[in-house]
Scaffold this motif. Sequence first.
Motif, PDB file in Angstrom:
ATOM      1  N   LEU A   1       0.600  -1.191   0.205  1.00  0.00           N
ATOM      2  CA  LEU A   1      -0.385  -0.095   0.366  1.00  0.00           C
ATOM      3  C   LEU A   1       0.707   1.015   0.209  1.00  0.00           C
ATOM      4  O   LEU A   1       0.116   2.047  -0.862  1.00  0.00           O
ATOM      5  CB  LEU A   1      -0.671  -0.050   1.300  1.00  0.00           C
ATOM      6  CG  LEU A   1      -2.109  -1.085   1.452  1.00  0.00           C
ATOM      7  CD1 LEU A   1      -2.774  -1.004   2.156  1.00  0.00           C
ATOM      8  CD2 LEU A   1      -3.373  -0.730  -0.018  1.00  0.00           C
ATOM      9  N   LEU A   2       2.074   1.595   0.612  1.00  0.00           N
ATOM     10  CA  LEU A   2       2.744   2.110   0.481  1.00  0.00           C
ATOM     11  C   LEU A   2       3.322   2.644  -0.757  1.00  0.00           C
ATOM     12  O   LEU A   2       3.302   3.650  -1.300  1.00  0.00           O
ATOM     13  CB  LEU A   2       3.792   1.769   1.386  1.00  0.00           C
ATOM     14  CG  LEU A   2       5.418   2.828   1.380  1.00  0.00           C
ATOM     15  CD1 LEU A   2       5.206   4.087   2.216  1.00  0.00           C
ATOM     16  CD2 LEU A   2       6.478   2.141   2.120  1.00  0.00           C
ATOM     17  N   ALA A   3       4.192   1.824  -1.720  1.00  0.00           N
ATOM     18  CA  ALA A   3       4.367   1.726  -2.581  1.00  0.00           C
ATOM     19  C   ALA A   3       2.966   1.675  -3.578  1.00  0.00           C
ATOM     20  O   ALA A   3       3.761   2.474  -5.200  1.00  0.00           O
ATOM     21  CB  ALA A   3       5.026   0.373  -3.754  1.00  0.00           C
ATOM     22  N   GLU A   4       2.149   1.689  -3.291  1.00  0.00           N
ATOM     23  CA  GLU A   4       0.569   2.262  -4.428  1.00  0.00           C
ATOM     24  C   GLU A   4       0.440   3.658  -3.975  1.00  0.00           C
ATOM     25  O   GLU A   4      -0.021   4.117  -4.920  1.00  0.00           O
ATOM     26  CB  GLU A   4      -0.122   1.070  -4.247  1.00  0.00           C
ATOM     27  CG  GLU A   4       0.079   0.410  -4.489  1.00  0.00           C
ATOM     28  CD  GLU A   4      -1.598  -0.655  -4.678  1.00  0.00           C
ATOM     29  OE1 GLU A   4      -2.400  -0.558  -4.217  1.00  0.00           O
ATOM     30  OE2 GLU A   4      -1.753  -2.163  -5.781  1.00  0.00           O
ATOM     31  N   GLY A   5       1.012   4.313  -2.983  1.00  0.00           N
ATOM     32  CA  GLY A   5       0.412   5.108  -2.392  1.00  0.00           C
ATOM     33  C   GLY A   5      -0.213   5.827  -1.626  1.00  0.00           C
ATOM     34  O   GLY A   5      -0.697   6.887  -1.611  1.00  0.00           O
ATOM     35  N   ALA A   6      -0.258   5.448  -1.107  1.00  0.00           N
ATOM     36  CA  ALA A   6      -2.269   4.634  -0.873  1.00  0.00           C
ATOM     37  C   ALA A   6      -2.029   5.003   1.091  1.00  0.00           C
ATOM     38  O   ALA A   6      -3.034   5.004   1.940  1.00  0.00           O
ATOM     39  CB  ALA A   6      -2.693   3.345  -0.688  1.00  0.00           C
ATOM     40  N   LEU A   7      -0.700   4.500   1.601  1.00  0.00           N
ATOM     41  CA  LEU A   7      -0.457   5.333   2.576  1.00  0.00           C
ATOM     42  C   LEU A   7       0.878   5.923   2.732  1.00  0.00           C
ATOM     43  O   LEU A   7       1.260   5.744   1.793  1.00  0.00           O
ATOM     44  CB  LEU A   7      -0.230   4.337   4.051  1.00  0.00           C
ATOM     45  CG  LEU A   7       0.156   2.253   3.787  1.00  0.00           C
ATOM     46  CD1 LEU A   7       1.836   2.650   3.841  1.00  0.00           C
ATOM     47  CD2 LEU A   7      -0.527   0.895   4.861  1.00  0.00           C
ATOM     48  N   ASP A   8       1.741   5.814   3.983  1.00  0.00           N
ATOM     49  CA  ASP A   8       2.535   7.153   3.479  1.00  0.00           C
ATOM     50  C   ASP A   8       3.364   6.273   5.159  1.00  0.00           C
ATOM     51  O   ASP A   8       5.178   6.444   3.933  1.00  0.00           O
ATOM     52  CB  ASP A   8       2.225   8.464   3.939  1.00  0.00           C
ATOM     53  CG  ASP A   8       1.155   8.941   3.505  1.00  0.00           C
ATOM     54  OD1 ASP A   8       0.947   9.038   2.074  1.00  0.00           O
ATOM     55  OD2 ASP A   8       0.145   9.411   4.275  1.00  0.00           O
ATOM     56  N   THR A   9       3.603   5.507   5.318  1.00  0.00           N
ATOM     57  CA  THR A   9       4.714   4.815   6.138  1.00  0.00           C
ATOM     58  C   THR A   9       4.073   3.379   6.993  1.00  0.00           C
ATOM     59  O   THR A   9       3.186   3.170   7.456  1.00  0.00           O
ATOM     60  CB  THR A   9       5.385   5.615   7.287  1.00  0.00           C
ATOM     61  OG1 THR A   9       6.466   4.896   8.016  1.00  0.00           O
ATOM     62  CG2 THR A   9       4.268   6.040   8.161  1.00  0.00           C
ATOM     63  N   MET A  10       5.521   2.939   6.801  1.00  0.00           N
ATOM     64  CA  MET A  10       4.918   1.473   7.588  1.00  0.00           C
ATOM     65  C   MET A  10       6.230   1.684   8.026  1.00  0.00           C
ATOM     66  O   MET A  10       7.029   0.575   7.951  1.00  0.00           O
ATOM     67  CB  MET A  10       4.853  -0.085   6.503  1.00  0.00           C
ATOM     68  CG  MET A  10       4.553  -0.895   6.905  1.00  0.00           C
ATOM     69  SD  MET A  10       3.152  -1.348   7.474  1.00  0.00           S
ATOM     70  CE  MET A  10       3.654  -3.322   8.221  1.00  0.00           C
ATOM     71  N   VAL A  11       5.602   0.413   9.377  1.00  0.00           N
ATOM     72  CA  VAL A  11       7.229   0.373  10.382  1.00  0.00           C
ATOM     73  C   VAL A  11       6.671  -1.363  10.700  1.00  0.00           C
ATOM     74  O   VAL A  11       5.799  -1.134  11.512  1.00  0.00           O
ATOM     75  CB  VAL A  11       7.130   1.602  11.744  1.00  0.00           C
ATOM     76  CG1 VAL A  11       7.675   3.132  10.610  1.00  0.00           C
ATOM     77  CG2 VAL A  11       6.165   1.408  12.397  1.00  0.00           C
TER      78      VAL A  11
END
Length: 264
Positions: A200-210
């Motif tokens: 989802l981050l790579a698609e631009g649907a969210l902004d950070t994953m940790v």
Amino acid sequence: MAGYADDLSLAHLLADTADSISMGRFRALDLRVESKPDLTPVSDADTAVEQAIRSTLARARPRDGVLGEEFGATRAAAGPGTRRWVIDPIDGTKNFVRGVPIWGTLIALLEGDTPVAGLVSAPALGRRWWAARGHGAYAGKHQHAATRIQVSGVGRLADASVCYASLEGWQQVGRLQQIVDLSLAGWRSRAYGDFYGYMLLAEGALDTMVEPELSLWDMAALIPIVQEAGGTITDLTGRPPADKSSVIATNGLLHETVLTALSR
């Protein structure tokens, strides 16, 4: 895609095989599930998928090594080389065994210690993501039905969608308050978990994953996809993530802000 076209085509073929096995066992009434020594579950689908992938790689890439979650490391049949395939047969096994459709097969190619190509196949979602170093990241139902993907342009944490896998892991490494503060500082927070937050981050649907800790097979396929989509992925110190390290992935614009927030 000179240099990696054949490797990505092979990865898609491996994913086709994996999908046919895993979907045949998803929500099966006779699914067999056991606990590994670390108390994480492993199903008969996990082992069958990895065995099938290994069998194909042994024939198609005899000069490449293999590392898989269920059966460990195997040297290349043709002798030691610099290339290695890293496999997570089912990432999200807990979802798989509970009937939640967010799980997938992760396939990565490493040259030395560097992931240069990666593919994530989530058949229950009807979607794949893949990338090769220097040639962009893509998503779609299959290789010939693809759209190029890129991370978001969100530059303020207050406008960001923050994603994490679980609170328990951050509590275990003594950073529970930091992840809570980061989540509260963002526009929105959700715990999608496993590979899905990174895609989802790579698609631009969210902004950070940790996440506080991942094994190499959990992260290797994700790294080139995030990077080729324009994102940044490191550990908490800002170095490239390694086996059993933390993984911080962002759209790049937010990376230093997120690292600072989690390092306090």
